[in-house]
Design a protein around this motif. Structure first.
Motif, PDB file in Angstrom:
ATOM      1  N   LEU A 194     -42.460  80.148 -41.829  1.00  0.00           N
ATOM      2  CA  LEU A 194     -41.528  80.088 -40.694  1.00  0.00           C
ATOM      3  C   LEU A 194     -40.147  80.522 -41.171  1.00  0.00           C
ATOM      4  CD1 LEU A 194     -42.466  76.802 -38.748  1.00  0.00           C
ATOM      5  CD2 LEU A 194     -42.795  79.159 -37.993  1.00  0.00           C
TER       6      LEU A 194
ATOM      7  N   GLU B 127     -43.077  72.101 -37.798  1.00  0.00           N
ATOM      8  CA  GLU B 127     -42.167  72.777 -38.729  1.00  0.00           C
ATOM      9  C   GLU B 127     -41.789  71.799 -39.825  1.00  0.00           C
ATOM     10  OE1 GLU B 127     -38.704  74.002 -36.593  1.00  0.00           O
ATOM     11  OE2 GLU B 127     -39.851  74.899 -34.942  1.00  0.00           O
TER      12      GLU B 127
ATOM     13  N   THR C 198     -50.041  74.330 -38.326  1.00  0.00           N
ATOM     14  CA  THR C 198     -50.481  74.459 -36.943  1.00  0.00           C
ATOM     15  C   THR C 198     -51.984  74.236 -36.857  1.00  0.00           C
ATOM     16  OG1 THR C 198     -48.723  76.061 -36.469  1.00  0.00           O
ATOM     17  CG2 THR C 198     -50.610  76.059 -34.981  1.00  0.00           C
TER      18      THR C 198
ATOM     19  N   GLY D 163     -44.714  76.244 -41.654  1.00  0.00           N
ATOM     20  CA  GLY D 163     -45.363  75.718 -40.466  1.00  0.00           C
ATOM     21  C   GLY D 163     -46.748  75.201 -40.776  1.00  0.00           C
TER      22      GLY D 163
ATOM     23  N   HIS E 268     -48.166  72.213 -33.124  1.00  0.00           N
ATOM     24  CA  HIS E 268     -47.345  73.026 -34.029  1.00  0.00           C
ATOM     25  C   HIS E 268     -46.341  72.112 -34.734  1.00  0.00           C
ATOM     26  CE1 HIS E 268     -48.171  77.123 -32.133  1.00  0.00           C
ATOM     27  NE2 HIS E 268     -48.752  76.274 -31.287  1.00  0.00           N
TER      28      HIS E 268
END
Length: 382
Positions: A66, A209, A163, A161, A207
């Motif tokens: 990311l 971060e 996910t 990230g 998701h």
């Protein structure tokens, strides 16, 4: 997609490799040395088999870069009031530890960019992509006149990230307190690495971060791989974005577009008070319509063979109301296209700007090569 071409309208002058890309390239990891230009940075294009990456992003835990995200601190006594006057969503009423998706407009109501506003105690931040960070800061700076406000890029940090449907349980097993609400955040440590964890927005899968100091990227990457995550490249992330129907600024959303044309109601707050471009937004709301909308589509191809081999239609491919005369106006055009391959089945998804009159009566749409079906709910992929 055969290649990764997502770029912003206002590209950065120098495209640099993300900290993760630099680490993987230096360590000789293959195929990490195949870097793609994506959202203003160079990032690994693909890190595992395509179907394995897609499966991880949906039903496993896909670990990915990311490094194209940038955070900008908004400081000063007037920061809450000033920022509220510059973006389309709530700022002053944003709860601690929460965020909101926003559009940034000009006085004519045209979209100049998009961002997330994040509030963490007294800290107020913007999260934007690298490809539009410079242009957005220039735009916003013009409106700091008599206000006690400073915009300061936050340096030295980057994000990875995680996910997929197994991402939350993996993070919990690693000792992190996982936010339960989208766009909420917590802080903690993964092993001995301090991280800020933000639960992102998605329509098909969770998701997350993980923000950390840049020098911690190798250790954080290895810790998550060691916990069972699957490495994923930007091509699969872009495919997921399109399947989820999440438009990207500079690709699906352009600077000529109006807020309601994007169909991103999550970016609009109609009770927050005045902001730049609000008059146009309110005028559209009172009239109850715009002449076109961004829509998520699933495409079916007449050329699909037994082995699922078919060329994807290109961006810009026109859509037409099925059965309309050749001289009739196109119903719209594709802005993003991607294919998802899961368990031997290939499905094609797209985002398109479609004229409102073409949606009347829910008439079928077609393109050269097949049919296009508007998705009113997220597709089932697992």
């Amino acid at each position: 997609m055969t290649e990764l071409t997502l770029q912003n309208e206002n590209p950065v002058t120098t495209v640099e490799a993300t900290p993760l890309a630099g680490y993987l390239t230096a360590s000789g990891s293959s195929p990490a040395t195949d870097l793609a230009s994506y959202l203003g940075v160079l990032t690994p294009r693909q890190l595992d088999a395509s179907e394995a990456e897609t499966d991880a992003l949906l039903s496993g835990a896909g670990l990915h870069d990311l490094g194209w995200l940038r955070r900008i601190a908004v400081r000063g006594e007037d920061r809450l009031r000033w920022l509220s006057g510059m973006v389309t969503n709530a700022v002053e009423t944003l709860p601690d530890g929460r965020g909101a998706y926003n559009l940034v407009l000009n006085a004519q109501g045209r979209i100049q960019g998009d961002c997330y506003v994040l509030r963490d105690g007294d800290a107020l931040e913007l999260e934007v992509t690298a490809g539009q960070a410079e242009a957005l800061m220039t735009h916003l700076d013009r409106f700091i006149i008599m206000d006690d406000v400073e915009l300061a890029p936050i340096s030295g940090q980057t994000a990875l990230g995680l996910t997929g449907s197994e991402a939350e349980s993996m993070l919990q097993k690693l000792g992190l307190a996982v936010p339960t609400e989208e766009l909420s955040s917590t802080s903690g440590t993964l092993g001995e690495i301090p991280v800020r964890l933000i639960r992102g927005y998605g329509t098909l899968t969770p998701h997350f971060e993980l923000w950390a100091e840049q020098e911690q990227v190798p250790a954080l990457w290895q810790a998550l791989l060691g916990a069972g995550a699957t490495a994923v490249g930007a091509t699969s992330l872009e495919t997921l974005r399109i399947a989820e129907g999440i438009p990207a600024y500079g690709v699906d959303i352009q600077s000529r577009d109006l807020a309601q044309e994007t169909a991103q109601d999550r970016a609009l707050n109609f009770t927050k008070g005045c902001y730049l471009g609000q008059e146009i937004v309110e005028r559209i709301r009172s009239r109850g319509q715009v002449h076109r909308h961004l829509r998520s589509l699933e495409l079916t191809s007449e050329e699909l063979t037994a082995d699922n081999a078919v060329d994807l239609p290109i961006v810009g491919t026109e859509l037409r109301v099925s059965g309309s005369a050749p001289e009739a106006k196109p119903a719209g055009a594709l802005t993003s296209v991607a294919a998802v391959q899961l368990q031997g089945v290939r499905r094609i998804f797209a985002i398109a700007m479609i004229r409102a009159e073409a949606e009347i009566g829910n008439r079928p749409l077609e393109y050269a090569g097949g049919m296009a079906h508007i998705l009113h709910t997220p597709p089932k992929l697992t």
